[in-house]
Design an enzyme around this catalytic site. Structure first.
Site, PDB file in Angstrom:
ATOM      1  N   ARG A 162       0.829  -1.210   0.000  1.00 35.83           N
ATOM      2  CA  ARG A 162       0.000   0.000   0.000  1.00 35.83           C
ATOM      3  C   ARG A 162       0.870   1.269   0.000  1.00 35.83           C
ATOM      4  O   ARG A 162       0.517   2.286   0.579  1.00 35.83           O
ATOM      5  CB  ARG A 162      -0.934   0.051   1.222  1.00 35.83           C
ATOM      6  CG  ARG A 162      -1.924  -1.079   1.310  1.00 35.83           C
ATOM      7  CD  ARG A 162      -2.970  -0.990   0.206  1.00 35.83           C
ATOM      8  NE  ARG A 162      -4.094  -1.880   0.422  1.00 35.83           N
ATOM      9  CZ  ARG A 162      -4.145  -3.159   0.054  1.00 35.83           C
ATOM     10  NH1 ARG A 162      -3.107  -3.713  -0.569  1.00 35.83           N
ATOM     11  NH2 ARG A 162      -5.208  -3.885   0.282  1.00 35.83           N
ATOM     12  N   SER A 237     -10.458  -0.827   2.965  1.00 36.73           N
ATOM     13  CA  SER A 237      -9.717  -0.907   4.230  1.00 36.73           C
ATOM     14  C   SER A 237      -9.345   0.499   4.670  1.00 36.73           C
ATOM     15  O   SER A 237      -8.716   1.230   3.901  1.00 36.73           O
ATOM     16  CB  SER A 237      -8.415  -1.678   4.058  1.00 36.73           C
ATOM     17  OG  SER A 237      -8.655  -2.937   3.506  1.00 36.73           O
ATOM     18  N   GLU A 333      -4.687   3.657   6.005  1.00 29.67           N
ATOM     19  CA  GLU A 333      -4.137   3.500   4.655  1.00 29.67           C
ATOM     20  C   GLU A 333      -4.756   4.529   3.719  1.00 29.67           C
ATOM     21  O   GLU A 333      -4.191   4.853   2.699  1.00 29.67           O
ATOM     22  CB  GLU A 333      -4.337   2.075   4.133  1.00 29.67           C
ATOM     23  CG  GLU A 333      -5.688   1.796   3.521  1.00 29.67           C
ATOM     24  CD  GLU A 333      -5.656   0.802   2.376  1.00 29.67           C
ATOM     25  OE1 GLU A 333      -6.075   1.188   1.276  1.00 29.67           O
ATOM     26  OE2 GLU A 333      -5.247  -0.350   2.576  1.00 29.67           O
TER      27      GLU A 333
HETATM   28  N1  EPU Z   1     -10.579 -10.644  10.344  1.00 31.53           N
HETATM   29  C1  EPU Z   1     -11.265 -10.623  11.533  1.00 31.53           C
HETATM   30  N2  EPU Z   1     -12.247  -9.699  11.726  1.00 31.53           N
HETATM   31  C2  EPU Z   1     -12.565  -8.802  10.776  1.00 31.53           C
HETATM   32  C3  EPU Z   1     -11.846  -8.799   9.552  1.00 31.53           C
HETATM   33  C4  EPU Z   1     -10.856  -9.739   9.351  1.00 31.53           C
HETATM   34  O1  EPU Z   1     -11.021 -11.435  12.414  1.00 31.53           O
HETATM   35  O2  EPU Z   1     -13.471  -8.007  11.017  1.00 31.53           O
HETATM   36  C5  EPU Z   1      -9.573 -11.686  10.096  1.00 31.53           C
HETATM   37  C6  EPU Z   1     -10.099 -12.706   9.088  1.00 31.53           C
HETATM   38  O3  EPU Z   1     -10.822 -13.709   9.717  1.00 31.53           O
HETATM   39  C7  EPU Z   1      -8.831 -13.232   8.473  1.00 31.53           C
HETATM   40  C8  EPU Z   1      -7.918 -12.040   8.525  1.00 31.53           C
HETATM   41  O4  EPU Z   1      -8.442 -11.137   9.460  1.00 31.53           O
HETATM   42  O5  EPU Z   1      -8.284 -14.249   9.260  1.00 31.53           O
HETATM   43  C9  EPU Z   1      -7.726 -11.388   7.167  1.00 31.53           C
HETATM   44  O6  EPU Z   1      -8.968 -10.923   6.668  1.00 31.53           O
HETATM   45  P1  EPU Z   1      -9.225 -10.684   5.082  1.00 31.53           P
HETATM   46  O7  EPU Z   1      -8.860 -11.889   4.312  1.00 31.53           O
HETATM   47  O8  EPU Z   1     -10.601 -10.145   4.947  1.00 31.53           O
HETATM   48  O9  EPU Z   1      -8.155  -9.625   4.653  1.00 31.53           O
HETATM   49  P2  EPU Z   1      -7.625  -8.299   5.362  1.00 31.53           P
HETATM   50  O10 EPU Z   1      -6.249  -8.524   5.831  1.00 31.53           O
HETATM   51  O11 EPU Z   1      -8.624  -7.842   6.356  1.00 31.53           O
HETATM   52  C10 EPU Z   1      -6.570  -7.323   3.158  1.00 31.53           C
HETATM   53  C11 EPU Z   1      -6.611  -6.042   2.377  1.00 31.53           C
HETATM   54  C12 EPU Z   1      -7.920  -5.939   1.595  1.00 31.53           C
HETATM   55  C13 EPU Z   1      -7.979  -7.109   0.630  1.00 31.53           C
HETATM   56  C14 EPU Z   1      -7.883  -8.413   1.446  1.00 31.53           C
HETATM   57  C15 EPU Z   1      -7.788  -9.608   0.551  1.00 31.53           C
HETATM   58  C16 EPU Z   1      -5.292  -4.477   3.647  1.00 31.53           C
HETATM   59  C17 EPU Z   1      -5.277  -3.254   4.490  1.00 31.53           C
HETATM   60  N3  EPU Z   1      -6.477  -4.907   3.269  1.00 31.53           N
HETATM   61  O12 EPU Z   1      -7.626  -7.281   4.115  1.00 31.53           O
HETATM   62  O13 EPU Z   1      -7.871  -4.749   0.828  1.00 31.53           O
HETATM   63  O14 EPU Z   1      -9.182  -7.090  -0.111  1.00 31.53           O
HETATM   64  O15 EPU Z   1      -6.692  -8.418   2.269  1.00 31.53           O
HETATM   65  O16 EPU Z   1      -6.532  -9.603  -0.100  1.00 31.53           O
HETATM   66  O17 EPU Z   1      -4.226  -5.004   3.320  1.00 31.53           O
HETATM   67  C18 EPU Z   1      -8.524  -2.474   0.604  1.00 31.53           C
HETATM   68  O18 EPU Z   1      -7.335  -2.190   0.612  1.00 31.53           O
HETATM   69  O19 EPU Z   1      -9.418  -1.604   0.493  1.00 31.53           O
HETATM   70  C19 EPU Z   1      -8.926  -3.872   0.792  1.00 31.53           C
HETATM   71  C20 EPU Z   1     -10.194  -4.222   0.947  1.00 31.53           C
END
Ligand code: EPU
Length: 338
Positions: A162, A237, A333
């Site tokens: 990012r 995010s 971000e």
């Molecule tokens: N999780 C929770 N609670 C929540 C959200 C997530 O416990 O409310 C846990 C999930 O269970 C999982 C982990 O966190 O174990 C990761 O969650 P997820 O796969 O949804 O991905 P993320 O790390 O929350 C990142 C990106 C997203 C992207 C997804 C998929 C960042 C800041 N965000 O989210 O990007 O879509 O991975 O690759 O890196 C964006 O930048 O706008 C965005 C949506």
């Protein structure tokens, strides 16, 4: 080109914040952009793209230049691959769909990300195992002061998680007008490394997915977790996932063995901010019209008439609580426009 005074930006930022531009102009070509940047009557100029990764915390006392340059064309092509150049004003998801309609592979994991093509390199958009930098060849950017058009190649852009040159040293200096990508025409490299994609494909009994199947899976996952900005204002995010050292990580895991994590390198680990925020009890909470999304705690939402300042207050409250509970500092971000 028409310059409009006191223009509401509510429909020009995906958070749906009703901040105003002192002056507003839409440009549809590089020539128009150059012309507007030369206007001496408006010393402050603010570049606006898809408005998908920003929080307007107050009115903008400047000439807001809405970059809406369209066009997609082939720059280079051989039997196996193609280089496409898309102009900054092309909607990102429409571009992804266009590539899929033509059978070009590479952008399918980045389906349904809000915003425009010109903004995508600024934060090196990434999702489901792929980042923009993995397909990026170059971008053309116009210097806001000397009006020179420069081509930035991969090595010039300093892409990180990012992050990019345009978000740091090059901030507020350049206007990205086009982005070029290298995509495959056959033998597509299918990336289903992100667990949720496999699960989604499994639901439909797809064993050998096509690029279209991957796109459809990503669309289904995003629709189930992330709010549609057309219905509820948001900027994806709001925070980055914090990266901590191995030492901090070991201590953290001793205290929270159930926490999800990603290994970044031998020395660093990433903890999902969404998990940290959920543990602090914020998931699904609403404070007036500002809130934390019910399916993904990383996403802050505007239920209608929240101001940027209200969203910011909520963000600061979350940052404090995560810091107190876990000793980890999370940072936004999205670009905070002050
Ligand atoms: N999780 C929770 N609670 C929540 C959200 C997530 O416990 O409310 C846990 C999930 O269970 C999982 C982990 O966190 O174990 C990761 O969650 P997820 O796969 O949804 O991905 P993320 O790390 O929350 C990142 C990106 C997203 C992207 C997804 C998929 C960042 C800041 N965000 O989210 O990007 O879509 O991975 O690759 O890196 C964006 O930048 O706008 C965005 C949506």
């Amino acid at each position: 080109m028409k310059i409009i005074e006191d223009f509401s930006l509510k429909n020009y930022n995906t958070f749906g914040i009703a901040a105003k531009a002192r002056f507003f102009v839409e440009i549809t070509s590089i020539e128009e952009l150059i012309k507007v940047l030369k206007f001496q009557d408006y010393p402050n100029k603010f570049i606006l793209g898809g408005g998908s990764n920003m929080l307007l915390t107050q009115d903008i006392d400047a000439l807001v230049i809405y970059v809406n340059i369209k066009g997609i064309r082939v720059v280079e092509e051989d039997e196996n691959s193609i280089v496409l150049k898309a102009m900054a004003g092309e909607n990102w998801h429409q571009l992804v769909l266009w590539t899929l309609d033509h059978g070009y592979g590479g952008l399918e994991n980045l389906s349904l990300i809000p915003g425009n093509t010109g903004t995508a390199p600024i934060q090196n958009i990434g999702a489901y195992g792929v980042e923009l930098k993995d397909r990026f060849v170059s971008c053309e950017a116009l210097h806001k002061e000397n009006l020179e058009l420069t081509t930035f190649f991969l090595k010039d852009c300093q892409f990180g998680y990012r992050e990019s040159f345009f978000k740091n040293k090059g901030r507020d200096t350049y206007v990205i007008v086009s982005v070029s990508f290298k995509l495959s025409k056959k033998n597509h490299e299918i990336n289903k490394s992100y667990g949720a994609i496999e699960q989604e494909l499994h639901k439909d009994n797809i064993e050998n997915p096509t690029i279209r199947d991957i796109s459809n899976a990503v669309i289904a996952i995003r629709n189930s977790k992330l709010p549609d900005p057309k219905k509820i204002g948001n900027s994806g995010s709001f925070f980055k996932n914090p990266i901590i050292s191995k030492k901090e990580f070991e201590k953290f895991m001793e205290e929270h063995p159930e926490a999800p994590f990603y290994k970044v390198s031998e020395k660093e680990y990433k903890i999902p901010a969404g998990w940290l925020i959920e543990q602090c009890g914020f998931k699904g909470k609403r404070f007036g019209d500002a809130g934390v999304h019910k399916n993904q705690a990383l996403v802050l939402v505007n239920y209608g008439n929240a101001t940027g300042a209200e969203i910011m207050d909520l963000a600061l409250n979350i940052i404090d609580n995560v810091k107190i509970k876990f000793g980890i500092m999370i940072v936004p971000e999205v670009n905070l426009i002050k």
